[in-house]
Motif scaffolding. Structure first.
Motif, mmCIF file in Angstrom:
data_model
loop_
_atom_site.group_PDB
_atom_site.id
_atom_site.type_symbol
_atom_site.label_atom_id
_atom_site.label_comp_id
_atom_site.label_asym_id
_atom_site.label_seq_id
_atom_site.Cartn_x
_atom_site.Cartn_y
_atom_site.Cartn_z
ATOM 1 N N SER A 331 -48.571 1.744 3.067
ATOM 2 C CA SER A 331 -48.500 1.492 1.497
ATOM 3 C C SER A 331 -47.144 1.633 1.003
ATOM 4 O O SER A 331 -46.720 0.966 -0.301
ATOM 5 C CB SER A 331 -49.500 2.176 0.531
ATOM 6 O OG SER A 331 -49.069 3.482 0.637
ATOM 7 N N ARG A 354 -51.721 -7.867 3.852
ATOM 8 C CA ARG A 354 -52.020 -6.921 2.923
ATOM 9 C C ARG A 354 -53.431 -6.290 3.236
ATOM 10 O O ARG A 354 -54.549 -7.063 3.316
ATOM 11 C CB ARG A 354 -51.794 -7.240 1.559
ATOM 12 C CG ARG A 354 -50.391 -7.478 1.236
ATOM 13 C CD ARG A 354 -50.164 -7.914 -0.191
ATOM 14 N NE ARG A 354 -50.348 -6.916 -1.279
ATOM 15 C CZ ARG A 354 -51.486 -6.902 -2.357
ATOM 16 N NH1 ARG A 354 -52.164 -8.031 -2.165
ATOM 17 N NH2 ARG A 354 -51.411 -5.951 -2.909
ATOM 18 N N LYS A 356 -56.835 -3.451 2.060
ATOM 19 C CA LYS A 356 -57.289 -2.644 1.231
ATOM 20 C C LYS A 356 -57.457 -1.156 1.994
ATOM 21 O O LYS A 356 -58.575 -1.143 2.652
ATOM 22 C CB LYS A 356 -58.370 -2.901 0.322
ATOM 23 C CG LYS A 356 -58.614 -2.155 -1.233
ATOM 24 C CD LYS A 356 -57.452 -2.644 -2.055
ATOM 25 C CE LYS A 356 -57.709 -2.124 -3.506
ATOM 26 N NZ LYS A 356 -58.796 -2.850 -4.264
ATOM 27 N N TRP A 361 -53.591 -0.521 -1.703
ATOM 28 C CA TRP A 361 -53.228 -1.865 -1.109
ATOM 29 C C TRP A 361 -52.151 -1.499 -0.108
ATOM 30 O O TRP A 361 -50.927 -0.746 -0.720
ATOM 31 C CB TRP A 361 -52.746 -2.909 -2.157
ATOM 32 C CG TRP A 361 -53.740 -3.813 -2.462
ATOM 33 C CD1 TRP A 361 -54.229 -3.848 -3.858
ATOM 34 C CD2 TRP A 361 -54.477 -4.789 -1.805
ATOM 35 N NE1 TRP A 361 -55.217 -4.853 -3.962
ATOM 36 C CE2 TRP A 361 -55.387 -5.294 -2.672
ATOM 37 C CE3 TRP A 361 -54.734 -5.239 -0.423
ATOM 38 C CZ2 TRP A 361 -56.552 -6.239 -2.314
ATOM 39 C CZ3 TRP A 361 -55.581 -6.262 -0.173
ATOM 40 C CH2 TRP A 361 -56.351 -6.714 -1.250
#
Length: 370
Positions: A331, A354, A356, A361
């Protein structure tokens, strides 16, 4: 609706994965040669919801999926309009009979794909609702209405959690996607995963990284920061390989990883103690590196990550063959880009996605060795 139970008819299923993983799920379907079509895709707060339609025989291949958190058999072929809870009561296709047929088909699919469980004298059911935005008390109203339908369809069953039968509603863009979960708990949590530590990567995200590496039977894979071994194990389950090797500077992590590996019965996975910046490896024989880099949250520091990333990218470039690949997750994007820029004569970025991860993120970089 009765025709949906016929294996010759197309079936509709919902697949839930972490946000950002949806495109990788589609790639995994191609990897496992699962036929069918993705006809819709929706975004929840921390997850993606994929709508798949295909033949029932293809659903039997779902047990090989590793990037998906859960799978649900759709109550109806199309979602139900939902701006207000009162709308549900007036939808002709959302009734106890429809729910009953969907539950029976879901049980049949679950038994076929994941194995039949021992018969129980009493069966429990419950309902969950996920949403794209906060609908306040209306969310509970939707859950209660679905629970009422289940109670009407199966008067001898009891509402309880944990439950044998789970009805899930996904409330997205004023639509309700209702489905019966067919995946057992171990599908997403993994039976090998007994040893964890804070910040451990979810297995489905580790599997997504492995899919992005385009697994090949000739792969020799290195994870220089292997933690509890999840990425290497997920790569091991996906496809054949020559060898999988992991290192970590934390002795506890090495112990946990070895214990997890022992439970898999996978061969040729070796876990060692070592510093990712100076690994005791002389030969340049790896063709793939998979690693979850320190984000600077639980491990590492945003202030020191630039130097760490730069040192690692150089060290790892000496251990991987020309045109080898690396799939790296972090991240701390700014520091990674700066480090990669310094090492651009060794590595170039082919792709970035990307994901989660634990509510944050993160970016997954696919790199190639020049």
């Amino acid at each position: 609706m009765g025709s949906r139970a016929n294996s010759s008819q197309l079936q509709t299923c919902y697949l839930l994965c972490f946000a950002g993983i949806a495109e990788v799920v589609k790639e995994e379907f191609q990897f496992h040669k699962i036929k069918g079509n993705f006809i819709d895709q929706r975004h929840l707060k921390n997850h993606d919801l994929l709508v798949w339609k295909g033949e029932a025989d293809e659903i039997s291949k779902f047990q090989s999926l590793r990037t998906v958190e859960d799978i649900f058999y759709a109550v109806n072929d199309t979602p139900f309009p939902l701006k207000r809870v009162s709308q549900l009561k007036h939808h002709p296709q959302l009734n106890p009979k429809t729910i009953q047929k969907a539950v029976f088909q879901a049980i049949n699919l679950k038994n076929t794909v994941f194995g039949k469980r021992a018969n129980k004298k009493s069966i429990n059911f419950t309902t969950f609702v996920k949403q794209d935005i906060d609908h306040g008390s209306a969310r509970k109203g939707v859950a209660n209405y679905l629970n009422q339908l289940l109670a009407s369809a199966f008067p001898k069953w009891k509402a309880n959690d944990p439950a044998d039968i789970e009805c899930w509603g996904f409330w997205v863009n004023h639509l309700l996607f209702a489905g019966i979960r067919i995946t057992p708990a171990h599908f997403r949590s993994r039976t090998y995963r007994k040893e964890e530590r804070q910040g451990s990567l979810r297995p489905t995200i580790a599997a997504a990284m492995a899919i992005l590496s385009q697994p090949h039977p000739h792969d020799e894979v290195l994870d220089p920061m292997c933690g509890t071994g999840t990425i290497l194990i997920e790569r091991g389950y996906l496809a054949p390989y020559i060898g999988l090797q992991g290192y970590d500077w934390d002795q506890q992590a090495v112990r946990l990883a070895r214990n997890n590996v022992d439970r898999t019965k996978l061969a040729k996975i070796d876990i060692h103690y070592g510093d990712a910046r100076n690994l005791p490896i002389k030969e340049q024989h790896f063709n793939c590196i998979l690693s979850n880099l320190p984000f600077g949250e639980t491990y590492g520091s945003s202030k020191t990550n630039f130097e760490l990333y730069q040192n690692c990218l150089y060290q790892w470039s000496q251990l991987i063959s020309s045109h080898g690949k690396a799939v790296l997750l972090t991240s701390n994007i700014k520091n990674f880009y700066q480090a990669q820029k310094q090492m651009c004569h060794y590595w170039y970025i082919k792709r970035k996605l990307r994901f989660k991860v634990l509510g944050i993120w993160a970016s997954c970089f696919v790199l190639s060795r020049r």
